[in-house]
Scaffold this motif. Structure first.
Motif, mmCIF file in Angstrom:
data_model
loop_
_atom_site.group_PDB
_atom_site.id
_atom_site.type_symbol
_atom_site.label_atom_id
_atom_site.label_comp_id
_atom_site.label_asym_id
_atom_site.label_seq_id
_atom_site.Cartn_x
_atom_site.Cartn_y
_atom_site.Cartn_z
ATOM 1 N N PHE A 73 67.005 -9.919 -36.327
ATOM 2 C CA PHE A 73 67.887 -10.614 -37.263
ATOM 3 C C PHE A 73 68.323 -9.647 -38.349
ATOM 4 N N PHE A 74 69.421 -9.992 -39.040
ATOM 5 C CA PHE A 74 69.910 -9.153 -40.122
ATOM 6 C C PHE A 74 69.093 -9.425 -41.380
ATOM 7 N N LEU A 75 68.722 -8.362 -42.052
ATOM 8 C CA LEU A 75 67.841 -8.457 -43.205
ATOM 9 C C LEU A 75 68.629 -8.774 -44.474
ATOM 10 N N CYS B 288 76.582 -14.009 -32.434
ATOM 11 C CA CYS B 288 75.827 -12.784 -32.122
ATOM 12 C C CYS B 288 74.941 -12.320 -33.280
ATOM 13 N N TYR B 289 74.514 -13.273 -34.102
ATOM 14 C CA TYR B 289 73.578 -12.938 -35.188
ATOM 15 C C TYR B 289 72.125 -13.185 -34.778
ATOM 16 N N SER B 290 71.905 -13.552 -33.528
ATOM 17 C CA SER B 290 70.570 -13.584 -32.944
ATOM 18 C C SER B 290 70.744 -13.434 -31.446
ATOM 19 N N GLU B 291 69.674 -12.989 -30.779
ATOM 20 C CA GLU B 291 69.810 -12.739 -29.345
ATOM 21 C C GLU B 291 69.786 -14.052 -28.567
ATOM 22 N N PHE C 41 59.329 -10.895 -55.188
ATOM 23 C CA PHE C 41 58.484 -12.091 -55.212
ATOM 24 C C PHE C 41 57.376 -11.928 -56.245
ATOM 25 N N LYS C 42 57.438 -12.712 -57.303
ATOM 26 C CA LYS C 42 56.441 -12.631 -58.375
ATOM 27 C C LYS C 42 55.276 -13.575 -58.056
ATOM 28 N N ILE C 43 54.618 -13.284 -56.944
ATOM 29 C CA ILE C 43 53.511 -14.100 -56.451
ATOM 30 C C ILE C 43 52.323 -13.176 -56.217
ATOM 31 N N GLU C 44 51.198 -13.518 -56.769
ATOM 32 C CA GLU C 44 50.015 -12.672 -56.600
ATOM 33 C C GLU C 44 49.302 -12.956 -55.286
ATOM 34 N N ASN C 45 49.145 -14.213 -54.927
ATOM 35 C CA ASN C 45 48.413 -14.581 -53.726
ATOM 36 C C ASN C 45 49.100 -14.015 -52.482
ATOM 37 N N THR C 46 48.386 -13.213 -51.717
ATOM 38 C CA THR C 46 48.967 -12.536 -50.557
ATOM 39 C C THR C 46 49.545 -13.505 -49.546
ATOM 40 N N ASN C 47 48.803 -14.539 -49.185
ATOM 41 C CA ASN C 47 49.267 -15.464 -48.152
ATOM 42 C C ASN C 47 50.494 -16.242 -48.599
ATOM 43 N N ALA C 48 50.514 -16.669 -49.853
ATOM 44 C CA ALA C 48 51.673 -17.385 -50.381
ATOM 45 C C ALA C 48 52.891 -16.463 -50.450
ATOM 46 N N LYS C 49 52.657 -15.210 -50.793
ATOM 47 C CA LYS C 49 53.764 -14.254 -50.892
ATOM 48 C C LYS C 49 54.369 -13.975 -49.511
ATOM 49 N N LEU C 50 53.513 -13.809 -48.513
ATOM 50 C CA LEU C 50 54.019 -13.538 -47.179
ATOM 51 C C LEU C 50 54.769 -14.739 -46.614
ATOM 52 N N ARG C 51 54.291 -15.948 -46.912
ATOM 53 C CA ARG C 51 55.009 -17.145 -46.482
ATOM 54 C C ARG C 51 56.397 -17.187 -47.126
ATOM 55 N N ALA C 52 56.457 -16.893 -48.409
ATOM 56 C CA ALA C 52 57.741 -16.898 -49.106
ATOM 57 C C ALA C 52 58.681 -15.848 -48.527
ATOM 58 N N PHE C 53 58.149 -14.667 -48.263
ATOM 59 C CA PHE C 53 58.980 -13.592 -47.705
ATOM 60 C C PHE C 53 59.534 -13.997 -46.348
ATOM 61 N N LYS C 54 58.658 -14.488 -45.481
ATOM 62 C CA LYS C 54 59.099 -14.838 -44.136
ATOM 63 C C LYS C 54 60.100 -15.987 -44.170
ATOM 64 N N THR C 55 59.896 -16.950 -45.056
ATOM 65 C CA THR C 55 60.832 -18.065 -45.166
ATOM 66 C C THR C 55 62.198 -17.586 -45.627
ATOM 67 N N GLN C 56 62.213 -16.783 -46.675
ATOM 68 C CA GLN C 56 63.481 -16.363 -47.271
ATOM 69 C C GLN C 56 64.277 -15.439 -46.364
ATOM 70 N N TYR C 57 63.598 -14.652 -45.553
ATOM 71 C CA TYR C 57 64.326 -13.674 -44.753
ATOM 72 C C TYR C 57 64.317 -13.996 -43.250
ATOM 73 N N VAL D 193 63.150 -16.864 -41.526
ATOM 74 C CA VAL D 193 63.584 -18.225 -41.194
ATOM 75 C C VAL D 193 65.077 -18.396 -41.436
ATOM 76 N N VAL D 194 65.526 -17.956 -42.598
ATOM 77 C CA VAL D 194 66.930 -18.143 -42.965
ATOM 78 C C VAL D 194 67.865 -17.393 -42.016
ATOM 79 N N SER D 195 67.475 -16.181 -41.624
ATOM 80 C CA SER D 195 68.385 -15.355 -40.825
ATOM 81 C C SER D 195 68.207 -15.494 -39.323
ATOM 82 N N TRP D 196 67.021 -15.942 -38.869
ATOM 83 C CA TRP D 196 66.791 -16.050 -37.430
ATOM 84 C C TRP D 196 66.716 -17.510 -36.990
#
Length: 460
Positions: free
Chosen positions: A37-39, A181-184, A272-288, A290-293
């Motif tokens: 997916f496009f970043l 063609c923004y995903s396979e 991402f101004k989030i300290e908790n690793t798991n919450a930060k990774l969820r936010a990252f994956k959602t924003q990039y 999920v939204v793009s793929w």
């Protein structure tokens, strides 16, 4: 002027023009080839972006970007509440959202063997007009049998579909137009039976995103550098780095792709101004991701009928930000909801922990699961000897076999792809897929196929 406020999780892409020359953004295409997916706001073109989620935009009459401002930032602000209170809030919120989205509609509910659609089935159980369906790969696990059992318990009319080998080739050009063609193309399995949806109802209720929201990565607290490496490993597809590096070098781009990609991830993660690793990774994956793929593939459903997604609702996103991470881990809220509201559905096999269900999945470990694992392995080996190999991955239906290979070669070697990608690279990755490691090189081949369709449909 045009003012646009994008939701926290957009369902579809909105494009805007920016200053620059109208030429291919080759760096972005390399990233696309690596991860599928496009970043961020990248597109195929240097003078075009996609509008980011959770942002207010002002565009001029020609769709040029004038200004933007974030209205939502992912955060982790856990409240001091009990699990029981969190479950009550989740129950009320989910059922409220689904009722608002489906009242007065003839609902189509896809049912899988997992938890997201089963959770929706509980919330829709009293709805007067729900029809459901499921599917299974031809030669694969009969996931539709689980869906049928759920439907029977809920008194939903049910239809089973089979995803046939090689279905893609008869609809690939239509799919290229649908997803631009923004995903396979091997993941939107609904294309195999898209024409049959219209008879089921007038709106979809889809469970996308639930598995990410209501689970945790289960990681200890990591340093920023460690988080970057986890994300890189999480995003890169098998063979993706090799393809992206080969394209980068063949196009003569400056520097090293791997360094460029890591730099992009670092810059985005800093937002991402989030300290908790798991919450930060969820936010990252959602924003990039999920939204793009994930969202891009929703266009297949929308091609037929309107769609609703309870887990995409802004209120659900806000809710997740305030729930303690330990309550989100291991799908606890969804499992407790199903057990409490529909114990009969909880006793149906959970595909991810088969043959166990939501009441005994904790037994999915040695020695309790050994009988099933041994029997299942023997069954697969016997079928393989009989010329019936087990199909568990999307690309196996599209790329394996003589007729599939004929169609694949046509698109890779007899199309305009060679105008974008050197023929020597096309041949190299095709040969690697056929002769070295089909699992590793299925993604690169799929991305080259996507670029071939892009060349035909959009790069004229």
């Amino acid at each position: 002027m045009n003012t646009i406020k994008t939701p926290i999780i957009p369902i579809k892409k909105t494009f805007a023009k920016v200053e620059g020359s109208h030429e291919l953004n080759l760096e972005a295409i390399c990233v696309f080839s690596a991860i599928g997916f496009f970043l961020d706001t990248d597109t195929y073109w240097r003078d075009e972006i996609t509008l980011a989620p959770g942002t207010k935009y002002v565009l001029d009459k020609d769709s040029y970007l004038l200004e933007s401002k974030k209205w939502f930032q992912w955060h982790y602000s856990p409240r001091a509440i009990s699990f029981e209170d969190a479950l009550r809030e989740f129950t009320k919120l989910l059922e409220t959202i689904i009722e608002e989205q489906t009242v007065g509609k003839k609902v189509i509910l896809p049912l899988s063997g997992g938890l997201d659609s089963r959770t929706q089935a509980v919330a829709l159980r009293e709805h007067p007009q729900v029809k459901s369906y499921s599917y299974a790969f031809e030669g694969g696990y009969a996931e539709d049998k689980i869906g049928k059992k759920i439907a029977e318990k809920c008194d939903f009319p049910f239809q089973s579909f089979s995803v046939k080998k090689g279905y893609l080739w008869s609809c690939i050009e239509e799919l290229a137009v649908i997803n631009t063609c923004y995903s396979e193309f091997t993941h939107p399995r609904q294309m195999a039976f898209i024409d049959e949806f219209k008879d089921l109802g007038n709106i979809f209720s889809l469970g996308h995103m639930g598995d990410l929201m209501f689970d945790s990565f289960g990681l200890d607290q990591l340093s920023f550098d460690e988080e970057v490496q986890v994300i890189i490993k999480m995003l890169l597809k098998k063979g993706g780095l090799e393809l992206a590096t080969s394209l980068w070098n063949s196009w003569g781009l400056e520097g090293i792709f791997e360094n460029y990609f890591e730099s992009r991830i670092r810059d985005l993660l800093k937002g991402f101004k989030i300290e908790n690793t798991n919450a930060k990774l969820r936010a990252f994956k959602t924003q990039y991701s999920v939204v793009s793929w994930s969202s891009n593939n929703l266009a297949v459903f929308e091609k037929v009928l309107p769609i609703t997604l309870p887990y995409y609702d802004n209120r659900m996103c806000e809710f997740i930000c305030t729930i303690p991470e330990e309550y989100l881990a291991n799908r606890q809220l969804q499992i407790a909801y199903i057990q409490q509201k529909a114990p009969d559905l909880a006793k149906i096999t959970w595909q991810g922990n088969k043959p166990f269900n939501l009441t005994n999945f904790h037994l999915n470990k040695v020695p309790y699961n050994l009988p099933y694992r041994v029997t299942n392995k023997l069954k697969r080996e016997l079928n393989s000897l009989l010329g019936k190999p087990f199909v568990s991955r999307n690309w196996e239906l599209q790329f394996v076999g003589k007729e599939n290979d004929k169609q694949l070669r046509k698109w890779l070697f007899e199309s305009d792809l060679k105008e974008l990608v050197p023929n020597v690279l096309i041949q190299q990755f095709y040969d690697n897929f056929k002769e070295k490691n089909a699992v590793k090189y299925s993604h690169p081949v799929s991305m080259l196929l996507t670029l071939a369709l892009f060349q035909k449909k959009f790069n004229k």
